[in-house]
Scaffold this motif. Sequence first.
Motif, PDB file in Angstrom:
ATOM      1  N   LEU A 114       0.838  -1.213   0.000  1.00 40.33           N
ATOM      2  CA  LEU A 114       0.000   0.000   0.000  1.00 40.33           C
ATOM      3  C   LEU A 114       0.866   1.253   0.000  1.00 40.33           C
ATOM      4  O   LEU A 114       1.949   1.273   0.581  1.00 40.33           O
ATOM      5  CB  LEU A 114      -0.903   0.015   1.240  1.00 40.33           C
ATOM      6  N   GLU A 115       0.346   2.292  -0.657  1.00 42.22           N
ATOM      7  CA  GLU A 115       1.033   3.587  -0.650  1.00 42.22           C
ATOM      8  C   GLU A 115       1.020   4.168   0.759  1.00 42.22           C
ATOM      9  O   GLU A 115       0.076   3.942   1.527  1.00 42.22           O
ATOM     10  CB  GLU A 115       0.307   4.570  -1.583  1.00 42.22           C
ATOM     11  N   SER A 117       0.411   7.093   1.700  1.00 46.20           N
ATOM     12  CA  SER A 117      -0.745   7.969   1.959  1.00 46.20           C
ATOM     13  C   SER A 117      -1.940   7.143   2.435  1.00 46.20           C
ATOM     14  O   SER A 117      -2.662   7.555   3.352  1.00 46.20           O
ATOM     15  CB  SER A 117      -1.105   8.757   0.695  1.00 46.20           C
ATOM     16  N   THR A 118      -2.133   5.958   1.833  1.00 48.29           N
ATOM     17  CA  THR A 118      -3.231   5.069   2.258  1.00 48.29           C
ATOM     18  C   THR A 118      -2.963   4.558   3.668  1.00 48.29           C
ATOM     19  O   THR A 118      -3.865   4.533   4.522  1.00 48.29           O
ATOM     20  CB  THR A 118      -3.350   3.864   1.288  1.00 48.29           C
ATOM     21  N   ILE A 121      -3.763   7.103   6.344  1.00 45.81           N
ATOM     22  CA  ILE A 121      -5.213   7.249   6.607  1.00 45.81           C
ATOM     23  C   ILE A 121      -5.707   6.059   7.432  1.00 45.81           C
ATOM     24  O   ILE A 121      -6.461   6.216   8.403  1.00 45.81           O
ATOM     25  CB  ILE A 121      -6.000   7.366   5.276  1.00 45.81           C
TER      26      ILE A 121
END
Lengths: 267, 113
Positions: A114-115, A117-118, A121
Motif C-alpha cells: 500500500l502507498e 498515503s493510504t 489514513i
Amino acid sequence: MNKKPIIEIKDLVTYYGSRKVLDGINLQIMPGETMTILGRSGCGKSTLLRHIIGLSKPSSGKIFLKGQDITILTENQMLSIRRKIGMLFQGGALFNSMPVGDNVALPLREHTELEDSTIQIMTRMKLDQVGLAGFEDFMPAQLSGGMKKRAALARAIAMDPDMLFCDEPSAGLDPIVAVGIDHLILKLKKAFQMTIVIVTHELASVFLIADRVALLDEGRIIALGTVEELKNSTNKKVQQFFNRIPDPEKIDKDSYLNSLVGENNKL
Amino acid sequence: MELEVFKKNDVAILKISGDVDLYSSPQVRNKILALLAKTQKNLLVNLKDVSYMDSSGVATLVEALQLTNKRGGKLRLYHLGPAIRDVFELSRLDKVFDICETESQALNGIIAE
C-alpha cells in the motif's frame, strides 16, 4: 448451526523439558466467537495461545486455523496466515523508539504494497477506533498504561484480522481502564465480526466479554461452556475458581519446622 | 476484483466488483488517480457488486474524496450493500461521504467537466 470451526485444536501436548505443560487439549472455536481461556497462573494458558498463533511448536497434536494444520507449516508458510491474525501481547509490545502512528503502521508497511498515503489514513482510522485519534505523533513513553494497550490494540487490528488474540489484555490496569479495554474489545467484535481468543484470569472480564470459557488446570481443559454453564458446574475446581476460594492450607508440621531451623538442607 | 469505467452525461462512473482488500485496493487507487488526472473533477463510485471492503479500501476512498474536494469537485458513492454500509457507519464515514441510494440520485446536481 452448520458452521465449521475457524480454530480447531486436537490432542495438543507440549513439554517444557520433562514437564508436561499442555496435556491433551481439544478445543473448537467457531467464527465470530469470543473464547476466553481462563486459569490460574502457570496453568498453561499463555503457552496454549503461543501454540495457536504458531509461535511455539507442540510436542504432539494438531492445530488447524481455517482448516490448515499450522503445526506442519514452515515459518514462511506461517507468514501468510499471520497476516490475518492480530495479536495483543501482554505488555503491549510497542516499539518505544517509534511514535504511536508508526507502531500501528508497521505491519502495513512490512506486509503490504500500500502507498504510504493510504497507510497513514488507515493508521488514523485505527487510532480513532480505539479512542486515540490525534495521538499518532506521541511516543509510547508519553502514554498511560491503558492508552498503550489501546495503541497496541490498534496495531493488532491494523491488517483487519479475522482472528484477534489477546494475552491478559487487562493485566496491570486499574479496574476502570480494564473495563474500558473490555468494552473496546466488545465494540471491535461487533463491528468486524472477528473471532477473538482472550487469555485471562480476570473473572470480571470473562463475565463481560466471553461467549464461551475454557477453564485450564494443570495443562488440561477441565471445563468448557458458557459463563452460566460454568457457574453452575459441580466440578470443585470450577467452583473454587468462580467463587474465588483459596487453596486449603496444608502444613506438614515436621517439614515446616525443619525448613525454619534449616534442617531440610542437612542430609 | 474488477474495475469498469462508464460515462453518463459525461460524468465518470467507476464500478467496482468483488473484494476490495489490502491486495486489490492499490488498483482502485491507481484507477481513481488516473481518472482524476484526466481532468475529471467529479467521480461517482458504484459499489453494488462489492462483496467485501476492508480498511484499505475505505482509506483509498477517503484519499479520493480529499482529492476531489481539493479540486472543488464531488465524489459520490452509491448502491452500497448492507455489509459495505456497515463498514462506513462503523468508521463514522457515512457522515463524511455523500452516499446515495441510486445512480440517478448520485448524478443529481453533478456537472460534467
